[in-house]
Design a protein around this motif. Structure first.
Motif, short mmCIF file in Angstrom:
data_model
loop_
_atom_site.label_atom_id
_atom_site.label_comp_id
_atom_site.label_asym_id
_atom_site.label_seq_id
_atom_site.Cartn_x
_atom_site.Cartn_y
_atom_site.Cartn_z
N GLU A 96 0.95 -1.48 -0.07
CA GLU A 96 -0.03 -0.09 -0.11
C GLU A 96 0.88 1.36 0.11
OE1 GLU A 96 -2.36 -0.65 3.37
OE2 GLU A 96 -4.03 -1.51 2.07
N GLU A 97 1.95 1.52 0.84
CA GLU A 97 2.80 2.33 1.07
C GLU A 97 3.53 2.74 -0.30
OE1 GLU A 97 3.50 4.57 3.61
OE2 GLU A 97 5.18 5.35 3.00
N ALA A 98 3.86 1.43 -1.17
CA ALA A 98 4.27 1.71 -2.36
C ALA A 98 3.58 1.97 -3.35
CB ALA A 98 5.27 0.41 -2.39
N GLY A 99 2.27 2.12 -3.21
CA GLY A 99 1.24 2.29 -4.28
C GLY A 99 1.05 0.83 -5.18
N TRP A 100 1.30 0.04 -4.52
CA TRP A 100 1.17 -1.37 -5.10
C TRP A 100 2.30 -1.53 -6.25
CZ3 TRP A 100 -1.80 -5.52 -2.89
CH2 TRP A 100 -2.45 -4.93 -1.84
N VAL A 101 3.38 -1.07 -6.28
CA VAL A 101 4.51 -1.24 -7.14
C VAL A 101 5.35 -2.16 -6.31
CG1 VAL A 101 6.73 -0.24 -8.32
CG2 VAL A 101 4.36 1.16 -8.21
N GLN A 102 5.41 -3.51 -6.86
CA GLN A 102 6.04 -4.47 -6.14
C GLN A 102 7.72 -4.25 -5.80
OE1 GLN A 102 5.10 -8.39 -7.68
NE2 GLN A 102 2.90 -8.01 -7.99
N ALA A 103 8.42 -3.56 -6.79
CA ALA A 103 9.78 -3.36 -6.67
C ALA A 103 9.83 -2.51 -5.53
CB ALA A 103 10.33 -3.03 -7.90
N LYS A 104 9.06 -1.33 -5.60
CA LYS A 104 9.31 -0.62 -4.57
C LYS A 104 8.94 -0.97 -3.13
CE LYS A 104 7.63 4.02 -4.48
NZ LYS A 104 6.65 5.14 -4.97
N ALA A 105 7.91 -1.82 -3.07
CA ALA A 105 7.58 -2.40 -1.56
C ALA A 105 8.74 -3.52 -1.34
CB ALA A 105 6.10 -3.48 -1.76
N ALA A 106 9.20 -4.00 -2.18
CA ALA A 106 10.56 -4.93 -2.04
C ALA A 106 11.41 -4.15 -1.14
CB ALA A 106 10.83 -5.68 -3.24
N ARG A 107 11.67 -3.04 -1.51
CA ARG A 107 12.97 -2.26 -0.90
C ARG A 107 12.33 -1.79 0.27
NH1 ARG A 107 13.35 -0.02 -6.01
NH2 ARG A 107 12.20 1.67 -5.77
N LEU A 108 10.93 -1.54 0.73
CA LEU A 108 10.84 -1.17 1.85
C LEU A 108 10.94 -2.14 3.03
CD1 LEU A 108 7.62 0.96 1.27
CD2 LEU A 108 9.44 1.65 2.17
N LEU A 109 10.87 -3.58 2.36
CA LEU A 109 10.82 -4.64 3.10
C LEU A 109 12.11 -5.64 3.28
CD1 LEU A 109 7.30 -6.31 2.18
CD2 LEU A 109 7.98 -5.40 4.62
N ASN A 110 13.22 -4.78 2.65
CA ASN A 110 14.45 -5.26 2.33
C ASN A 110 14.54 -6.72 1.98
OD1 ASN A 110 16.05 -3.11 3.53
ND2 ASN A 110 15.75 -3.96 5.83
N MET A 111 13.72 -6.76 0.82
CA MET A 111 13.41 -7.95 -0.01
C MET A 111 13.91 -7.85 -1.37
SD MET A 111 9.95 -9.51 0.91
CE MET A 111 9.41 -9.92 2.77
N THR A 112 14.18 -8.87 -2.24
CA THR A 112 14.37 -8.78 -3.44
C THR A 112 12.75 -8.79 -4.11
OG1 THR A 112 14.24 -11.21 -4.03
CG2 THR A 112 16.59 -9.94 -3.52
N PRO A 113 12.90 -8.23 -5.57
CA PRO A 113 11.64 -8.56 -6.30
C PRO A 113 10.88 -9.81 -6.34
CG PRO A 113 12.96 -7.04 -7.38
CD PRO A 113 14.02 -7.58 -6.22
N ARG A 114 11.92 -10.88 -6.57
CA ARG A 114 11.46 -12.12 -6.52
C ARG A 114 10.91 -12.54 -5.23
NH1 ARG A 114 13.91 -16.65 -9.92
NH2 ARG A 114 13.36 -17.67 -7.83
N GLN A 115 11.56 -12.51 -4.09
CA GLN A 115 11.12 -12.72 -2.95
C GLN A 115 9.63 -12.15 -2.50
OE1 GLN A 115 14.35 -11.05 -0.69
NE2 GLN A 115 14.92 -13.16 0.30
N ILE A 116 9.35 -10.88 -2.92
CA ILE A 116 7.91 -10.37 -2.53
C ILE A 116 6.95 -10.96 -3.49
CG2 ILE A 116 7.80 -8.13 -4.05
CD1 ILE A 116 6.83 -6.82 -1.73
N ALA A 117 7.27 -11.08 -4.69
CA ALA A 117 6.46 -11.87 -5.64
C ALA A 117 6.03 -13.19 -5.23
CB ALA A 117 7.13 -12.03 -6.97
N TYR A 118 7.03 -13.86 -4.63
CA TYR A 118 6.87 -15.33 -3.98
C TYR A 118 5.99 -15.01 -2.63
CZ TYR A 118 7.83 -19.88 -1.85
OH TYR A 118 7.54 -20.83 -1.08
#
Ligand SMILES: Nc1ncnc2c1ncn2[C@@H]1O[C@H](COP(=O)(O)OP(=O)(O)OP(=O)(O)O)[C@@H](O)[C@H]1O
Ligand SMILES: [Mg+2]
Length: 529
Positions: free
Chosen positions: A495-517
């Motif tokens: 939500e914070e990242a406006g549903w942009v997954q790559a941005k959300a991954a950064r907030l969570l210290n994850m890689t885009p692949r991790q968040i997608a999973y």
């Protein structure tokens, strides 16, 4: 008489007949007295009076067992106020009276002064007269004693005792009835007081949620206006809490203990509205089979809440204006003018000013009503109150369903994206539906979406700053908070990242692949707003 005196046997029969006749007449009178009122002391005194006059029974006394003290107390004395004798009591078994209670049987003394157990505590009795005392029973148990003195040298004492027993039976039934009524009245009083406390509680400010400035202003206005009898006009869209505020004004006013009467003006055509508000006389119209008090009369001394006042016809507006101005009206079909003391609170969701301009609403009535306007803000004007309101309403549903319910922050954020045209009522319905949909008692984002509120129809301006979406009371979301549920954490970041997954991954210290999973395994439905 001369005939009787020469035949003693017949004389005995005749005097017995005369006695029974006078007793019958006295019994009839006693039963009438007893059925007249439930004021026990007063009725008992009257009964003793009848016996004195009609049956020549003197010094009549009724004493009843006081259950708490376990003693007999004087309830009535003939020709005397029982009050000065309130200090006199008899323990069971004590003296003549106490003995009758314990024995639960009548006691006849041909001459009272001869009985050693006679205590003469009341200092009323004539020791030369006979004395008859009988138990007063309730369900076979002795609950009191009824006693009196026949004339000196009276005969037929057993007949007289039987008569006293009959009277005592009637007294026993009356006592039982009076006690049942008293117990029921007491129970009703307690119930009423309990309900009053509950009503006060549920209409206090605690049960009206709102910390937005617009609501603080409303609370301040309610506090001020409650003290006076001023007419209040509550404005606001449907479901904003107009009725709740009307309740709060009444229950925080000096009229709180008097009735709060409501009427929805939109629900009835003119003629019915008139008889609802002003009442009608018997036979005023077909179907008016008895006199009926209207809402104005019912609310006398209290408050009348006229909901949807904007819906009444011009003809009816004139009638209402008169009551508001003069406090006077007539029942339908009646000539008598009635006056009442009623505080009026009206509510409407209509734009009365433009109705006045269009000539649909009388200007004079408008000014009469609009003495103290209170405007209820729409829910979309106070989005910051949504989390508190939602939690409050969920707790209300939880009480109703008798189970624990919880609403998550992600759900609250979804609620804050919607513009709630039906205001708090719509939110309340939504929470109830969500509770029904939630099997485990947790209302999260997905459950909210199942309720079918159309989030795309709302006002989710993409330009709205992210801070407006944080949930007050929970503070800014810390995405690395270990207490936060994994799913909630990922949703918050998205939500914070406006549903942009790559941005959300950064907030969570994850890689885009991790968040997608994670999105896949946590079954998060990705939405674009
Ligand atoms: N501030 C609030 N806090 C808690 N509950 C509220 C609040 N405002 C409204 N509600 C609840 O929302 C529901 C609708 O409120 P209410 O009936 O008072 O609205 P209204 O303005 O009279 O609506 P309508 O115009 O549809 O009659 C009620 O169940 C009420 O308890
Ligand atoms: Mg209403």
């Amino acid at each position: 008489m001369s005939f009787n005196s020469t035949t003693p046997g017949v004389s005995g029969e005749t005097s017995r007949l005369a006695l029974l006749e006078s007793q019958l007449a006295a019994l009839f009178e006693v039963s009438r007295v007893l059925s007249r009122s439930l004021d026990l002391r007063q009725t008992l005194r009257e009964v003793l009076g009848v016996l004195h006059e009609r049956a020549r029974l003197r010094q009549g006394l009724v004493s009843l067992l006081d259950e708490e003290r376990g003693e007999l107390l004087i309830s009535a004395l003939h020709g005397q106020d029982a009050e000065p004798f309130e200090a006199v009591s008899y323990r069971p078994g004590e003296g003549v009276i106490g003995h009758i209670l314990t024995a639960n049987a009548p006691w006849v003394l041909p001459r009272l002064g001869d009985e050693p157990r006679f205590l003469d505590r009341l200092n009323l009795y004539d020791p030369d007269r006979p004395f008859i005392g009988v138990p007063i029973r309730c369900d076979e148990q002795a609950i009191g004693v009824f006693a009196a003195q026949p004339p000196v040298g009276a005969e037929l004492l057993d007949d007289r005792a039987r008569f006293l027993e009959m009277v005592a039976n009637l007294i026993g039934q009356t006592v039982r009835l009076a006690r049942t009524v008293e117990a029921e009245q007491q129970a009703l009083r307690e119930e009423r007081d309990k309900l009053r406390r509950e009503v006060r509680g549920s209409h206090g400010f605690d049960s009206i949620i709102g910390r937005a400035d617009a609501m603080r202003l409303v609370f301040e206005q309610v506090r001020q206006v409650a003290k006076w009898n001023t007419t209040v006009l509550i404005r606001g869209e449907s479901g904003t809490g107009k009725e709740l505020i009307a309740n709060a004004i009444h229950y925080n006013s000096p009229r709180a203990r008097a009735p709060f009467v409501k009427l929805n003006c939109a629900a009835l055509p003119d003629n019915l509205l008139e008889s609802e508000l002003f009442g009608h006389e018997k036979g005023a119209f077909t179907g008016a089979v008895s006199l009926r008090k209207g809402r104005f009369e019912q609310a006398d001394g209290g408050t009348l809440f006229l909901d949807e006042i904007g819906e009444i016809t011009p003809a009816f507006q004139a009638k209402l204006l008169r009551v508001l101005q003069e406090g006077e009206f007539e029942r339908v079909g009646g000539g008598r003018t009635l006056k009442v003391d009623v505080r009026v609170i009206a509510a409407t969701n209509r734009d009365l000013e433009s109705e006045v301009r269009a000539g649909d609403f009388r200007e004079d009535l408008y000014y009469r009503l609009n003495v103290m306007p209170i405007r209820m803000p729409a829910l979309r004007e106070r989005m910051e109150d949504i989390p508190d309101l939602a939690r409050f309403l969920v707790a209300k549903v939880a009480r109703m369903q008798g189970r624990e319910l919880e609403i998550t922050d992600s759900a609250l954020r979804v609620l804050m994206r919607y513009d709630w045209p039906g205001n708090v009522r719509e939110l309340e319905n939504c929470m109830e539906r969500a509770a029904v949909m939630s099997e485990n008692g947790v209302i999260d984002r997905d459950v909210i979406q199942l309720t079918g509120i159309d989030l795309n129809a709302g006002a989710p301006e993409p330009s709205r700053p992210a801070t407006a979406m944080t949930v007050p009371g929970s503070g800014a979301v810390d995405f690395n908070d270990p207490d936060l549920d994994e799913r909630e954490r990922v949703i918050a970041a998205l939500e914070e990242a406006g549903w942009v997954q790559a941005k959300a991954a950064r907030l969570l210290n994850m890689t885009p692949r991790q968040i997608a999973y994670r999105i896949q395994t946590l079954n998060i439905k990705v939405r674009q707003f």
